[in-house]
Scaffold this motif. Structure first.
Motif, mmCIF file in Angstrom:
data_model
loop_
_atom_site.group_PDB
_atom_site.id
_atom_site.type_symbol
_atom_site.label_atom_id
_atom_site.label_comp_id
_atom_site.label_asym_id
_atom_site.label_seq_id
_atom_site.Cartn_x
_atom_site.Cartn_y
_atom_site.Cartn_z
ATOM 1 N N LYS A 1 -19.237 1.596 6.789
ATOM 2 C CA LYS A 1 -17.999 0.945 5.954
ATOM 3 C C LYS A 1 -18.678 0.932 4.406
ATOM 4 C CE LYS A 1 -15.400 -1.013 9.771
ATOM 5 N NZ LYS A 1 -14.744 -2.308 10.224
ATOM 6 N N VAL A 2 -17.950 1.274 3.490
ATOM 7 C CA VAL A 2 -18.108 1.051 2.290
ATOM 8 C C VAL A 2 -16.667 0.781 1.386
ATOM 9 C CG1 VAL A 2 -18.936 1.661 -0.033
ATOM 10 C CG2 VAL A 2 -20.074 2.646 2.146
ATOM 11 N N HIS A 3 -16.746 -0.271 0.790
ATOM 12 C CA HIS A 3 -15.615 -0.855 -0.257
ATOM 13 C C HIS A 3 -15.995 -0.499 -1.456
ATOM 14 C CE1 HIS A 3 -11.837 -2.395 -1.234
ATOM 15 N NE2 HIS A 3 -12.231 -3.430 -2.252
ATOM 16 N N PHE A 4 -14.852 0.651 -2.197
ATOM 17 C CA PHE A 4 -15.294 0.967 -3.638
ATOM 18 C C PHE A 4 -14.299 0.039 -4.510
ATOM 19 C CE2 PHE A 4 -16.588 4.619 -1.205
ATOM 20 C CZ PHE A 4 -17.844 4.872 -1.721
ATOM 21 N N VAL A 5 -15.126 -0.269 -5.687
ATOM 22 C CA VAL A 5 -14.027 -1.043 -6.602
ATOM 23 C C VAL A 5 -14.468 -0.568 -7.851
ATOM 24 C CG1 VAL A 5 -13.962 -3.328 -7.578
ATOM 25 C CG2 VAL A 5 -14.458 -3.208 -5.275
ATOM 26 N N ALA A 6 -13.282 -0.175 -8.667
ATOM 27 C CA ALA A 6 -13.506 0.246 -9.820
ATOM 28 C C ALA A 6 -12.610 -0.953 -10.803
ATOM 29 C CB ALA A 6 -12.799 1.530 -10.170
ATOM 30 N N VAL A 7 -13.350 -1.792 -11.668
ATOM 31 C CA VAL A 7 -12.786 -2.650 -12.418
ATOM 32 C C VAL A 7 -12.129 -2.115 -13.699
ATOM 33 C CG1 VAL A 7 -13.055 -4.924 -13.335
ATOM 34 C CG2 VAL A 7 -14.520 -4.446 -11.222
ATOM 35 N N TYR A 8 -10.920 -2.488 -13.783
ATOM 36 C CA TYR A 8 -10.356 -2.052 -15.242
ATOM 37 C C TYR A 8 -10.347 -3.121 -16.111
ATOM 38 C CZ TYR A 8 -6.896 -0.831 -18.578
ATOM 39 O OH TYR A 8 -6.279 -0.476 -19.657
ATOM 40 N N THR A 9 -11.384 -2.846 -17.211
ATOM 41 C CA THR A 9 -11.360 -3.945 -18.292
ATOM 42 C C THR A 9 -10.539 -3.429 -19.299
ATOM 43 O OG1 THR A 9 -13.494 -2.948 -18.728
ATOM 44 C CG2 THR A 9 -13.830 -4.759 -17.349
ATOM 45 N N SER A 10 -9.314 -3.842 -19.691
ATOM 46 C CA SER A 10 -8.553 -3.358 -20.684
ATOM 47 C C SER A 10 -9.164 -3.514 -22.164
ATOM 48 C CB SER A 10 -7.138 -4.072 -20.608
ATOM 49 O OG SER A 10 -7.510 -5.414 -20.739
ATOM 50 N N ALA B 1 -15.098 9.287 -4.945
ATOM 51 C CA ALA B 1 -16.141 8.185 -3.847
ATOM 52 C C ALA B 1 -15.624 8.434 -2.535
ATOM 53 C CB ALA B 1 -16.254 6.859 -4.425
ATOM 54 N N THR B 2 -14.240 8.460 -2.318
ATOM 55 C CA THR B 2 -13.765 8.446 -1.007
ATOM 56 C C THR B 2 -14.030 9.817 -0.406
ATOM 57 O OG1 THR B 2 -11.866 6.882 -1.846
ATOM 58 C CG2 THR B 2 -11.509 8.363 0.107
ATOM 59 N N THR B 3 -13.728 10.828 -1.057
ATOM 60 C CA THR B 3 -13.818 12.167 -0.541
ATOM 61 C C THR B 3 -15.575 12.291 -0.195
ATOM 62 O OG1 THR B 3 -12.223 12.930 -2.068
ATOM 63 C CG2 THR B 3 -14.009 14.600 -1.208
ATOM 64 N N MET B 4 -16.385 11.758 -0.918
ATOM 65 C CA MET B 4 -17.917 12.027 -0.483
ATOM 66 C C MET B 4 -17.832 11.122 0.963
ATOM 67 S SD MET B 4 -19.976 11.792 -3.757
ATOM 68 C CE MET B 4 -19.673 10.204 -4.094
ATOM 69 N N ALA B 5 -17.551 10.094 0.868
ATOM 70 C CA ALA B 5 -17.596 9.203 2.294
ATOM 71 C C ALA B 5 -16.909 9.745 3.332
ATOM 72 C CB ALA B 5 -16.685 7.899 1.918
ATOM 73 N N ASP B 6 -15.665 10.300 3.290
ATOM 74 C CA ASP B 6 -14.940 11.018 4.311
ATOM 75 C C ASP B 6 -15.809 12.512 4.718
ATOM 76 O OD1 ASP B 6 -12.851 9.462 4.036
ATOM 77 O OD2 ASP B 6 -11.457 10.777 2.737
ATOM 78 N N GLU B 7 -16.474 12.857 3.809
ATOM 79 C CA GLU B 7 -17.276 14.102 4.168
ATOM 80 C C GLU B 7 -18.528 13.980 4.934
ATOM 81 O OE1 GLU B 7 -18.037 15.877 0.547
ATOM 82 O OE2 GLU B 7 -16.022 17.146 0.423
ATOM 83 N N ALA B 8 -19.083 12.513 4.488
ATOM 84 C CA ALA B 8 -20.302 11.956 5.415
ATOM 85 C C ALA B 8 -20.131 11.215 6.772
ATOM 86 C CB ALA B 8 -20.929 11.039 4.263
ATOM 87 N N GLY B 9 -18.550 10.922 6.891
ATOM 88 C CA GLY B 9 -18.148 10.530 8.117
ATOM 89 C C GLY B 9 -18.199 8.777 7.984
ATOM 90 N N VAL B 10 -18.029 8.380 6.727
ATOM 91 C CA VAL B 10 -18.258 6.914 6.439
ATOM 92 C C VAL B 10 -16.622 6.425 6.033
ATOM 93 C CG1 VAL B 10 -19.040 5.083 4.658
ATOM 94 C CG2 VAL B 10 -20.513 6.919 5.750
ATOM 95 N N THR B 11 -16.306 5.317 6.454
ATOM 96 C CA THR B 11 -14.932 4.762 6.252
ATOM 97 C C THR B 11 -15.094 3.995 4.894
ATOM 98 O OG1 THR B 11 -14.691 4.115 8.632
ATOM 99 C CG2 THR B 11 -13.289 3.021 7.081
ATOM 100 N N ALA B 12 -14.128 4.428 3.971
ATOM 101 C CA ALA B 12 -14.126 4.010 2.706
ATOM 102 C C ALA B 12 -12.733 3.319 2.329
ATOM 103 C CB ALA B 12 -14.366 5.108 1.625
ATOM 104 N N THR B 13 -12.949 2.201 1.547
ATOM 105 C CA THR B 13 -11.601 1.417 1.256
ATOM 106 C C THR B 13 -11.776 1.414 -0.401
ATOM 107 O OG1 THR B 13 -12.521 -0.545 1.929
ATOM 108 C CG2 THR B 13 -10.947 0.261 3.373
ATOM 109 N N THR B 14 -10.806 1.231 -1.185
ATOM 110 C CA THR B 14 -10.659 1.247 -2.440
ATOM 111 C C THR B 14 -10.005 0.092 -3.032
ATOM 112 O OG1 THR B 14 -8.932 2.933 -3.138
ATOM 113 C CG2 THR B 14 -11.215 3.679 -2.777
ATOM 114 N N GLU B 15 -10.464 -0.248 -4.167
ATOM 115 C CA GLU B 15 -9.367 -1.391 -5.092
ATOM 116 C C GLU B 15 -9.617 -0.991 -6.569
ATOM 117 O OE1 GLU B 15 -9.497 -6.298 -4.961
ATOM 118 O OE2 GLU B 15 -10.946 -5.203 -3.933
ATOM 119 N N MET B 16 -8.916 -1.466 -7.432
ATOM 120 C CA MET B 16 -8.768 -1.328 -8.620
ATOM 121 C C MET B 16 -8.398 -2.465 -9.357
ATOM 122 S SD MET B 16 -8.242 1.622 -11.554
ATOM 123 C CE MET B 16 -6.254 1.559 -11.466
#
Length: 265
Positions: A34-43, A62-77
């Motif tokens: 599992k990987v949780h990807f975070v992209a922080v928006y700094t206005s 990042a999510t597409t790459m994880a899916d292709e590798a069989g890794v569960t991905a979640t995201t947050e911004m």
């Protein structure tokens, strides 16, 4: 053997360095991880790499790459004035924090407060500073583990051994005597034995004399290492200027993993 990191947090920001960070986070997670990807928006720091649209694209990539590798991905911004604040806060809930680096020098990083520098200073969990691996072998095919022979160098030693075992990677141990640890020889011998037991092969041991940072960085280049693993004792401020691990993290041409000395074994 299971990888030592079951839950990984990776910061992305829509540039090649963060794409490499995502790629390496996925590699360490392996299929089923599992990987949780975070992209922080700094206005306050508007620019082509920091728009919400660009960050959303980075998360999607990042999510597409994880899916292709069989890794569960979640995201947050999330939004924050400083990305490092989010990464350090959220990192406490994960086993590994992964970030990219723009290659900014350590001295400039300390003065300007770069994300990589401040994350290295403040993280309480292992930190992987990702760089594109040299050559065609890939990450993490060749690992260089640095040990000063102190009793608290065991957590990074065991992480190195487990990663080498799980990825069938070459592993070399480098020890530069600093005169601060009278039992260093015994500790190094014990670490070699445990690494051999876990990884299935006895690591080559290099024991150069002189500047630890210079020897570690140069040896990694000579060997074509894709990952250097160092211990980290949590020094901050002026005291951190003498930290070999942080100097290595900023001077190396390959990825560097800093493992806190108080990490669970």
């Amino acid at each position: 053997m299971a990888v030592p990191f079951k839950s990984i947090l990776c910061g992305v920001e829509g540039n090649p360095s963060s794409t490499e960070a995502a790629r390496q986070a996925i590699a360490v997670a392996k299929p089923g991880g599992k990987v949780h990807f975070v992209a922080v928006y700094t206005s306050w720091e508007l620019g082509p790499d920091f728009t919400k649209e660009k960050l959303q694209e980075a998360l999607k990539e990042a999510t597409t790459m994880a899916d292709e590798a069989g890794v569960t991905a979640t995201t947050e911004m999330p939004s924050s004035r400083y990305a490092v604040e989010v990464l350090l806060r959220e990192g406490k809930n994960h086993d590994l924090l992964v970030i990219g680096t723009h290659g900014r020098s350590r001295a400039v990083g300390i003065m300007m407060g770069s994300t990589a520098t401040k994350t290295a200073h403040g993280t309480e969990v292992p930190l992987l500073i990702a760089r594109e691996p040299p050559g065609a072998a890939g990450f993490p095919s060749d690992i260089l583990f640095t040990s000063d022979g102190a009793d608290d160098s065991w957590p990074p030693a065991r992480v190195a051994a487990r990663l080498a075992a799980d990825f069938d990677a070459n592993l070399e141990l480098v020890h530069v005597e600093d005169g601060k640890h009278p039992d260093a020889a015994e500790v190094i011998t014990a670490q070699v034995e445990e690494i051999e037991k876990i990884a299935g092969g006895k690591p080559v041991v290099a024991q150069p004399k002189g500047s630890a940072t210079d020897h570690i960085v140069e040896l990694s280049k000579e060997k074509g290492s894709s990952l250097i693993i160092c211990g980290r004792r949590g020094l901050s401020g002026i005291r951190s200027l003498g930290s070999v691990s942080e100097r290595v993290a900023h001077q190396a041409d390959c990825s560097v993993m800093l493992v806190p000395s108080d990490s669970a074994d």
